[in-house]
Motif scaffolding. Structure first.
Motif, PDB file in Angstrom:
ATOM      1  N   CYS A 107     -57.340  84.960 -52.959  1.00  0.00           N
ATOM      2  CA  CYS A 107     -56.925  84.256 -54.175  1.00  0.00           C
ATOM      3  C   CYS A 107     -55.468  84.573 -54.485  1.00  0.00           C
ATOM      4  O   CYS A 107     -54.986  85.677 -54.213  1.00  0.00           O
ATOM      5  CB  CYS A 107     -57.798  84.673 -55.360  1.00  0.00           C
ATOM      6  N   GLU A 108     -54.781  83.599 -55.090  1.00  0.00           N
ATOM      7  CA  GLU A 108     -53.387  83.786 -55.470  1.00  0.00           C
ATOM      8  C   GLU A 108     -53.249  83.649 -56.986  1.00  0.00           C
ATOM      9  O   GLU A 108     -53.824  82.737 -57.591  1.00  0.00           O
ATOM     10  CB  GLU A 108     -52.486  82.764 -54.778  1.00  0.00           C
ATOM     11  N   PHE A 109     -52.449  84.555 -57.575  1.00  0.00           N
ATOM     12  CA  PHE A 109     -52.235  84.581 -59.017  1.00  0.00           C
ATOM     13  C   PHE A 109     -50.741  84.659 -59.293  1.00  0.00           C
ATOM     14  O   PHE A 109     -50.047  85.505 -58.736  1.00  0.00           O
ATOM     15  CB  PHE A 109     -52.935  85.792 -59.638  1.00  0.00           C
ATOM     16  N   LYS A 110     -50.249  83.783 -60.163  1.00  0.00           N
ATOM     17  CA  LYS A 110     -48.822  83.731 -60.467  1.00  0.00           C
ATOM     18  C   LYS A 110     -48.629  83.299 -61.917  1.00  0.00           C
ATOM     19  O   LYS A 110     -49.205  82.308 -62.349  1.00  0.00           O
ATOM     20  CB  LYS A 110     -48.141  82.769 -59.498  1.00  0.00           C
ATOM     21  N   GLY A 127     -52.201  79.552 -61.200  1.00  0.00           N
ATOM     22  CA  GLY A 127     -50.781  79.613 -61.486  1.00  0.00           C
ATOM     23  C   GLY A 127     -50.472  79.016 -62.840  1.00  0.00           C
ATOM     24  O   GLY A 127     -51.028  77.982 -63.216  1.00  0.00           O
ATOM     25  N   ASP A 128     -49.607  79.686 -63.606  1.00  0.00           N
ATOM     26  CA  ASP A 128     -49.166  79.192 -64.911  1.00  0.00           C
ATOM     27  C   ASP A 128     -50.365  78.821 -65.777  1.00  0.00           C
ATOM     28  O   ASP A 128     -50.440  77.733 -66.338  1.00  0.00           O
ATOM     29  CB  ASP A 128     -48.227  78.006 -64.726  1.00  0.00           C
ATOM     30  N   SER A 129     -51.301  79.764 -65.876  1.00  0.00           N
ATOM     31  CA  SER A 129     -52.587  79.501 -66.524  1.00  0.00           C
ATOM     32  C   SER A 129     -53.033  80.693 -67.356  1.00  0.00           C
ATOM     33  O   SER A 129     -52.574  81.829 -67.145  1.00  0.00           O
ATOM     34  CB  SER A 129     -53.662  79.196 -65.466  1.00  0.00           C
ATOM     35  N   ILE A 130     -53.957  80.429 -68.298  1.00  0.00           N
ATOM     36  CA  ILE A 130     -54.559  81.468 -69.121  1.00  0.00           C
ATOM     37  C   ILE A 130     -56.067  81.313 -69.063  1.00  0.00           C
ATOM     38  O   ILE A 130     -56.596  80.225 -69.317  1.00  0.00           O
ATOM     39  CB  ILE A 130     -54.085  81.372 -70.578  1.00  0.00           C
ATOM     40  N   LEU A 131     -56.762  82.403 -68.737  1.00  0.00           N
ATOM     41  CA  LEU A 131     -58.218  82.391 -68.663  1.00  0.00           C
ATOM     42  C   LEU A 131     -58.763  83.341 -69.724  1.00  0.00           C
ATOM     43  O   LEU A 131     -58.447  84.543 -69.712  1.00  0.00           O
ATOM     44  CB  LEU A 131     -58.704  82.812 -67.278  1.00  0.00           C
ATOM     45  N   ILE A 142     -59.046  75.253 -57.972  1.00  0.00           N
ATOM     46  CA  ILE A 142     -57.593  75.259 -57.936  1.00  0.00           C
ATOM     47  C   ILE A 142     -57.036  74.825 -59.291  1.00  0.00           C
ATOM     48  O   ILE A 142     -57.455  73.810 -59.848  1.00  0.00           O
ATOM     49  CB  ILE A 142     -57.056  74.309 -56.844  1.00  0.00           C
ATOM     50  N   CYS A 143     -56.067  75.577 -59.800  1.00  0.00           N
ATOM     51  CA  CYS A 143     -55.304  75.163 -60.974  1.00  0.00           C
ATOM     52  C   CYS A 143     -54.018  74.497 -60.483  1.00  0.00           C
ATOM     53  O   CYS A 143     -53.058  75.183 -60.118  1.00  0.00           O
ATOM     54  CB  CYS A 143     -54.947  76.363 -61.850  1.00  0.00           C
ATOM     55  N   SER A 144     -54.005  73.193 -60.451  1.00  0.00           N
ATOM     56  CA  SER A 144     -52.789  72.476 -60.071  1.00  0.00           C
ATOM     57  C   SER A 144     -51.785  72.592 -61.213  1.00  0.00           C
ATOM     58  O   SER A 144     -52.111  72.273 -62.360  1.00  0.00           O
ATOM     59  CB  SER A 144     -53.115  71.011 -59.791  1.00  0.00           C
ATOM     60  N   ASN A 145     -50.582  73.046 -60.917  1.00  0.00           N
ATOM     61  CA  ASN A 145     -49.650  73.366 -62.005  1.00  0.00           C
ATOM     62  C   ASN A 145     -48.363  72.545 -62.003  1.00  0.00           C
ATOM     63  O   ASN A 145     -47.447  72.833 -62.772  1.00  0.00           O
ATOM     64  CB  ASN A 145     -49.290  74.857 -61.970  1.00  0.00           C
ATOM     65  N   LEU A 146     -48.282  71.504 -61.168  1.00  0.00           N
ATOM     66  CA  LEU A 146     -47.066  70.697 -61.103  1.00  0.00           C
ATOM     67  C   LEU A 146     -47.429  69.241 -60.875  1.00  0.00           C
ATOM     68  O   LEU A 146     -48.140  68.913 -59.921  1.00  0.00           O
ATOM     69  CB  LEU A 146     -46.163  71.193 -59.964  1.00  0.00           C
ATOM     70  N   ARG A 147     -46.951  68.372 -61.742  1.00  0.00           N
ATOM     71  CA  ARG A 147     -47.191  66.944 -61.558  1.00  0.00           C
ATOM     72  C   ARG A 147     -46.487  66.436 -60.308  1.00  0.00           C
ATOM     73  O   ARG A 147     -45.448  66.957 -59.908  1.00  0.00           O
ATOM     74  CB  ARG A 147     -46.673  66.175 -62.777  1.00  0.00           C
ATOM     75  N   LEU A 148     -47.025  65.382 -59.720  1.00  0.00           N
ATOM     76  CA  LEU A 148     -46.399  64.814 -58.527  1.00  0.00           C
ATOM     77  C   LEU A 148     -44.992  64.308 -58.810  1.00  0.00           C
ATOM     78  O   LEU A 148     -44.107  64.365 -57.945  1.00  0.00           O
ATOM     79  CB  LEU A 148     -47.262  63.681 -57.966  1.00  0.00           C
ATOM     80  N   ASP A 149     -44.760  63.818 -60.029  1.00  0.00           N
ATOM     81  CA  ASP A 149     -43.415  63.355 -60.386  1.00  0.00           C
ATOM     82  C   ASP A 149     -42.563  64.475 -60.987  1.00  0.00           C
ATOM     83  O   ASP A 149     -41.417  64.249 -61.373  1.00  0.00           O
ATOM     84  CB  ASP A 149     -43.481  62.175 -61.352  1.00  0.00           C
ATOM     85  N   GLN A 150     -43.129  65.677 -61.096  1.00  0.00           N
ATOM     86  CA  GLN A 150     -42.444  66.879 -61.557  1.00  0.00           C
ATOM     87  C   GLN A 150     -41.896  66.753 -62.984  1.00  0.00           C
ATOM     88  O   GLN A 150     -40.969  67.452 -63.372  1.00  0.00           O
ATOM     89  CB  GLN A 150     -41.328  67.284 -60.580  1.00  0.00           C
ATOM     90  N   GLN A 151     -42.501  65.893 -63.780  1.00  0.00           N
ATOM     91  CA  GLN A 151     -42.106  65.729 -65.175  1.00  0.00           C
ATOM     92  C   GLN A 151     -42.825  66.769 -66.049  1.00  0.00           C
ATOM     93  O   GLN A 151     -43.847  67.322 -65.662  1.00  0.00           O
ATOM     94  CB  GLN A 151     -42.441  64.314 -65.647  1.00  0.00           C
ATOM     95  N   PRO A 152     -42.289  67.038 -67.245  1.00  0.00           N
ATOM     96  CA  PRO A 152     -42.948  67.984 -68.156  1.00  0.00           C
ATOM     97  C   PRO A 152     -44.378  67.551 -68.492  1.00  0.00           C
ATOM     98  O   PRO A 152     -44.690  66.361 -68.547  1.00  0.00           O
ATOM     99  CB  PRO A 152     -42.054  67.959 -69.401  1.00  0.00           C
ATOM    100  N   ILE A 153     -45.204  68.548 -68.739  1.00  0.00           N
ATOM    101  CA  ILE A 153     -46.619  68.310 -68.984  1.00  0.00           C
ATOM    102  C   ILE A 153     -46.843  67.887 -70.439  1.00  0.00           C
ATOM    103  O   ILE A 153     -46.371  68.540 -71.371  1.00  0.00           O
ATOM    104  CB  ILE A 153     -47.450  69.575 -68.690  1.00  0.00           C
ATOM    105  N   GLY A 165     -43.284  70.877 -73.129  1.00  0.00           N
ATOM    106  CA  GLY A 165     -41.983  71.319 -72.659  1.00  0.00           C
ATOM    107  C   GLY A 165     -42.040  72.106 -71.366  1.00  0.00           C
ATOM    108  O   GLY A 165     -41.018  72.614 -70.891  1.00  0.00           O
ATOM    109  N   LEU A 166     -43.223  72.194 -70.776  1.00  0.00           N
ATOM    110  CA  LEU A 166     -43.410  72.964 -69.544  1.00  0.00           C
ATOM    111  C   LEU A 166     -43.457  72.035 -68.332  1.00  0.00           C
ATOM    112  O   LEU A 166     -44.227  71.079 -68.312  1.00  0.00           O
ATOM    113  CB  LEU A 166     -44.703  73.773 -69.607  1.00  0.00           C
ATOM    114  N   ARG A 167     -42.678  72.344 -67.337  1.00  0.00           N
ATOM    115  CA  ARG A 167     -42.748  71.601 -66.077  1.00  0.00           C
ATOM    116  C   ARG A 167     -43.888  72.139 -65.211  1.00  0.00           C
ATOM    117  O   ARG A 167     -44.498  71.380 -64.451  1.00  0.00           O
ATOM    118  CB  ARG A 167     -41.416  71.709 -65.349  1.00  0.00           C
ATOM    119  N   LYS A 168     -44.146  73.424 -65.316  1.00  0.00           N
ATOM    120  CA  LYS A 168     -45.259  74.041 -64.587  1.00  0.00           C
ATOM    121  C   LYS A 168     -46.261  74.580 -65.595  1.00  0.00           C
ATOM    122  O   LYS A 168     -45.945  75.448 -66.414  1.00  0.00           O
ATOM    123  CB  LYS A 168     -44.765  75.143 -63.660  1.00  0.00           C
ATOM    124  N   PHE A 169     -47.461  74.036 -65.520  1.00  0.00           N
ATOM    125  CA  PHE A 169     -48.526  74.392 -66.469  1.00  0.00           C
ATOM    126  C   PHE A 169     -49.845  74.047 -65.783  1.00  0.00           C
ATOM    127  O   PHE A 169     -50.131  72.893 -65.520  1.00  0.00           O
ATOM    128  CB  PHE A 169     -48.328  73.614 -67.760  1.00  0.00           C
TER     129      PHE A 169
END
Length: 226
Positions: A107-110, A127-131, A142-153, A165-169
């Motif tokens: 597992c990977e944690f970031k 990644g970029d998550s709270i449990l 999997i916690c996907s943390n980046l939109r394909l268009d890389q726009q803010p969430i 205001g987050l690009r990675k969430f």
């Protein structure tokens, strides 16, 4: 929408309480993980470390933590008492873990905050998550943390729209929320306390408390006694 609607910071993470206010939006806590670790005045410490465990940077590991034969931990990282780290775990860059958690094999944690009793046991990315307390992932979640268009969430609920205001969430899970095996949580997914996600689906948005999320619909859970 407030952090207190999803979870309460446990006593094990009291050294960080000044950074995680209950009355702000839960994704605001993501922005505070790095500053919370940077502001920590307790000196780094670790238990006896197996030869195959690579430590780098500022790493705090409680002496009761169970370490595997091999893993990689790159600080800043804080890992609380009685947590189990399993073989092949990759823990990097701004990770805070409470007591009694499981950080599983491969597992990977970031940039994440895991509260007491969290179980992430097999082949997961967080990644970029709270449990929240006692949240649980099945194998392969999997916690996907980046939109394909890389726009803010942007978070949309039935009542409001929130620009994070987050690009990675990645995802936010309330206390006792659970996700079934091989599910994908799309960027900015929010699960209320005791919300459940069925296996092998991709899902996003806001799943209210005590709700089962299926591929096409949600079903309200019947309250139960713990």
């Amino acid at each position: 929408m407030k952090a207190s609607d999803f979870f309460a910071l446990p006593a094990s993470l009291a050294p960080f309480a000044a950074f995680f206010h209950p009355d702000v939006a839960p994704w605001e806590w993501l922005k505070q993980i790095g500053p919370a670790l940077a502001g920590l005045t307790i000196e780094p410490g670790t238990p006896r470390v197996p030869a195959g465990v690579h430590l780098e940077g500022r790493v705090w590991i409680h002496p009761s933590v169970k370490l595997p034969p091999y893993a990689t931990i790159i600080g800043p990282v804080w890992i609380g008492a009685n947590t189990e780290i399993r073989p092949g775990a990759f823990i990097r860059n701004n990770v805070i873990v409470g007591e009694g958690a499981v950080l599983g094999n491969a597992c990977e944690f970031k940039n994440c905050l895991l509260m007491d009793g969290v179980q992430v046991p097999h082949f997961n990315y967080v990644g970029d998550s709270i449990l929240g307390n006692r949240a649980h992932f099945g194998a392969g979640v999997i916690c996907s943390n980046l939109r394909l268009d890389q726009q803010p969430i942007v978070i949309r609920t039935a009542d409001a729209t929130y620009d994070t205001g987050l690009r990675k969430f990645g995802a936010i899970l309330g206390d006792k929320a659970e996700v079934g095996c091989n599910a994908v949580l799309n960027p900015g997914t929010l699960l209320g306390p005791r919300a459940l996600v069925t296996p092998a689906i991709a899902i996003g948005g806001y799943i209210p408390a005590a709700t089962i999320a299926h591929a096409r619909h949600t079903v309200k859970l019947i309250p139960r006694r713990d």
